[in-house]
Every structure is written in C-alpha cells, then in structure tokens.
Design a protein around this motif. Structure first.
Motif, PDB file in Angstrom:
ATOM      1  N   MET A 128       9.891  -3.644  -0.455  1.00 24.77           N
ATOM      2  CA  MET A 128       8.465  -3.975  -0.394  1.00 24.77           C
ATOM      3  C   MET A 128       7.755  -3.428  -1.624  1.00 24.77           C
ATOM      4  O   MET A 128       7.762  -2.217  -1.863  1.00 24.77           O
ATOM      5  CB  MET A 128       7.850  -3.384   0.885  1.00 24.77           C
TER       6      MET A 128
ATOM      7  N   ARG B  27      -1.476  -4.312   0.824  1.00 25.77           N
ATOM      8  CA  ARG B  27      -2.026  -5.335   1.717  1.00 25.77           C
ATOM      9  C   ARG B  27      -1.872  -4.911   3.181  1.00 25.77           C
ATOM     10  O   ARG B  27      -2.804  -5.030   3.980  1.00 25.77           O
ATOM     11  CB  ARG B  27      -1.330  -6.674   1.488  1.00 25.77           C
ATOM     12  N   ARG B  28      -0.706  -4.393   3.530  1.00 26.06           N
ATOM     13  CA  ARG B  28      -0.464  -3.972   4.915  1.00 26.06           C
ATOM     14  C   ARG B  28      -1.301  -2.749   5.286  1.00 26.06           C
ATOM     15  O   ARG B  28      -1.786  -2.631   6.421  1.00 26.06           O
ATOM     16  CB  ARG B  28       1.026  -3.698   5.129  1.00 26.06           C
TER      17      ARG B  28
ATOM     18  N   TYR C 263       2.057  -4.246  -4.051  1.00 25.52           N
ATOM     19  CA  TYR C 263       1.044  -5.196  -3.610  1.00 25.52           C
ATOM     20  C   TYR C 263       1.126  -5.424  -2.100  1.00 25.52           C
ATOM     21  O   TYR C 263       0.119  -5.392  -1.392  1.00 25.52           O
ATOM     22  CB  TYR C 263       1.213  -6.533  -4.337  1.00 25.52           C
ATOM     23  N   GLU C 264       2.343  -5.659  -1.611  1.00 19.31           N
ATOM     24  CA  GLU C 264       2.513  -5.903  -0.178  1.00 19.31           C
ATOM     25  C   GLU C 264       2.225  -4.645   0.630  1.00 19.31           C
ATOM     26  O   GLU C 264       1.636  -4.703   1.720  1.00 19.31           O
ATOM     27  CB  GLU C 264       3.927  -6.412   0.106  1.00 19.31           C
TER      28      GLU C 264
END
Length: 304
Positions: free
Chosen positions: A60, A67-68, A63-64
């Motif tokens: 991961m 986001r989470r 960015y991800e």
C-alpha cells in the motif's frame, strides 16, 4: 496538552525512519511504522498529533494509506505530511488531493522539517482545544448537549451489539425561575454551578456521564445500568443536591434547592434511537413535578 506531541513516521526504509526520528525526537514522542497497513493499525489505537508518511512504499503506497486514514472519522483530523523523493507538481497535487496537509521532499532539510511539523502540530492542538471547548458548558465545566449527543450515539451503537441496558436521567432544579426572581441571576448561576458540581462528583464509573442539558436542566447517561441501579443513583443525586442546603424561599416543596428526576431504562437495540430514552425520561420528569417535585419517577420500558 502539556505532554509531548505524538508523531508517527511511516517509511519502509528503516534508515529514513532513524534519520527523521533523530531530527524530531527531542521535542516529540516518536512512533513508527514500516507499511501502510501497520500505520493504520497503530493510528487507530494511538492519540496522534501528526503523521509523516512516505509516498513510495512496498504494498500500500502513501496515497492509499492517506486516503484510508482520512476516511476514518477518528483519524480524519490528524494532519499528514508526505515525505518523498518525488518532486513533481503532479505528485504534490495528488498528495494534497487525498488529504495531506503538506509535502516535504527528500533529502529532508532538518530546519525546514522542524518548522513545518511544529506549525502543523500547533494548529492541530489549537483545533482540538477549540473543539473541546465547543463541547463544554463554560458555567459548570460539564459537557453540553452536543457532547451528550455525540458520545451517546457511540455508546448506543456499542451497547446494541450485546443488547445491554442503558439508563438516562433527566433532572430539573425545582422552581428555578422563582430562585432567579428572588436572588438574582448571579446567585442563579452560582446555584447551577453548585448543583452541577454535586451531580458530576457522583459519576464514579468511567462510562457514566453528566451534562448540562440546557438552562437549569441536567442529564445523566449510565451505560450498562439497569432500573435498580439507575433509581439508586437518582436518589443519591437528589439527596446530595438537597444536602447542599442552598436556601430557596421561593420553593413550594422545600426550604432549600432541590431537583426533580425522570429515569428511563431500556436495553439497546440497533433500530432504537436516542429520542426513545429522552422522550420517556421527559415524561417521567413531568410526573415527578406533578407529584410535588423533589421526587424521582422511573420506568423500565423494554416492553413498550
């Protein structure tokens, strides 16, 4: 607010963690994670003031991960600063679009990093303080109605899973308008503050909460408390307020300040809303007043 701010450094290269940690360790408590998944897990069980997040990681990416984090209501207000060797405008825009508050390129410049971190941590703590003040009644120091509704919603969701009992107490200072008329609003404020202190002191379990519901009205939330326990505490609250012995020549039920209480008890369930408790407790409070005040009326309304 006097403890060191807590910062989490997220990077899959231990050398980068050590370098950034060495820059900041004198002023901050440092946590670290070496993957996005690990970072989210640590964040969910920590009180973070800021996250320094690498963009390019195995699995991961940053960015991800960001986001989470921003999708989690409990973490959304934690500022995220990206740390990365990527320095294109497109990468910076992408980072800001997923919720990052700032962008630091590698190699990290110590003075710049300290300044950016200090600024964002100060802003975060200022926002937290303002948010807390918005939930506290300034006269009594108790939580206000907004705090009650926010915390009660969480409590009801949790208790509904195992269908545990929840008790709500609504309380009014008896003949408070007459008190204000006779003694003045300054004494009225002192009366409310004294009653609030007595009520708050009786909340001895971690989950129990007393708030100023509005004006001269108070509310108590008692998780995992059945009818007998709620009525016992209500009587304790009633007697403690009476024992303050605040003179009240305008009262028709006692020579001192007293309270009337309505108690509503029910097992939580996923389809129930908090107004079921408050409407019922309000009816019980109305009955207490009709019975002469300085009274307690309660109901277990599971079968209603």
């Amino acid at each position: 607010m006097n403890s060191k701010p807590v910062i989490m450094i997220v990077d899959d290269e231990i050398a980068n963690i050590e370098m950034i940690g060495a820059i900041l360790e004198d002023d901050y408590e440092i946590l670290f994670a070496r993957s996005g998944e690990q970072a989210i897990g640590i964040a969910q069980c920590s009180q973070l003031d800021l996250i320094l997040l690498d963009v390019v990681m195995q699995g991961m990416d940053g960015y991800e991960t960001c986001r989470r984090i921003k999708l989690d209501p409990d973490l959304a207000n934690v500022p995220v600063i990206f740390t990365t060797g990527l320095d294109s405008v497109e990468c910076e825009i992408r980072g800001l679009s997923v919720g990052a508050i700032d962008y630091v390129t590698k190699p990290v410049q110590p003075v710049s990093l300290r300044c950016r971190v200090s600024n964002h941590v100060s802003l975060k703590r200022m926002r937290d303080q303002l948010a807390n003040q918005a939930l506290i009644d300034p006269l009594t120091g108790l939580g206000n109605r907004r705090m009650l509704e926010a915390l009660l919603a969480e409590e009801m969701t949790r208790l509904a899973r195992s269908r545990e009992e929840l008790s709500i107490l609504l309380m009014d200072i008896d003949y408070f308008k007459q008190f204000n008329d006779m003694y003045g609003h300054l004494e009225g404020d002192r009366c409310i503050a004294a009653v609030a202190e007595a009520l708050g002191a009786a909340m001895r379990r971690g989950g129990d909460m007393c708030v100023r519901y509005g004006g001269e009205e108070f509310a108590c939330v008692l998780p995992r408390t059945g009818y007998d326990g709620a009525m016992h505490l209500a009587e304790l609250l009633r007697s403690q307020v009476e024992a303050l012995a605040i003179p009240h020549a305008g009262s028709s039920c006692a020579p001192v300040v007293t309270i009337s209480i309505g108690v509503a008890v029910r097992r939580c369930a996923p389809d129930l809303r908090m107004k079921a408790w408050f409407e019922t407790a309000d009816r019980m409070l109305y009955d207490s007043k009709n019975e002469g005040r300085n009274q307690i009326t309660g109901i277990q309304f599971d079968e209603a």
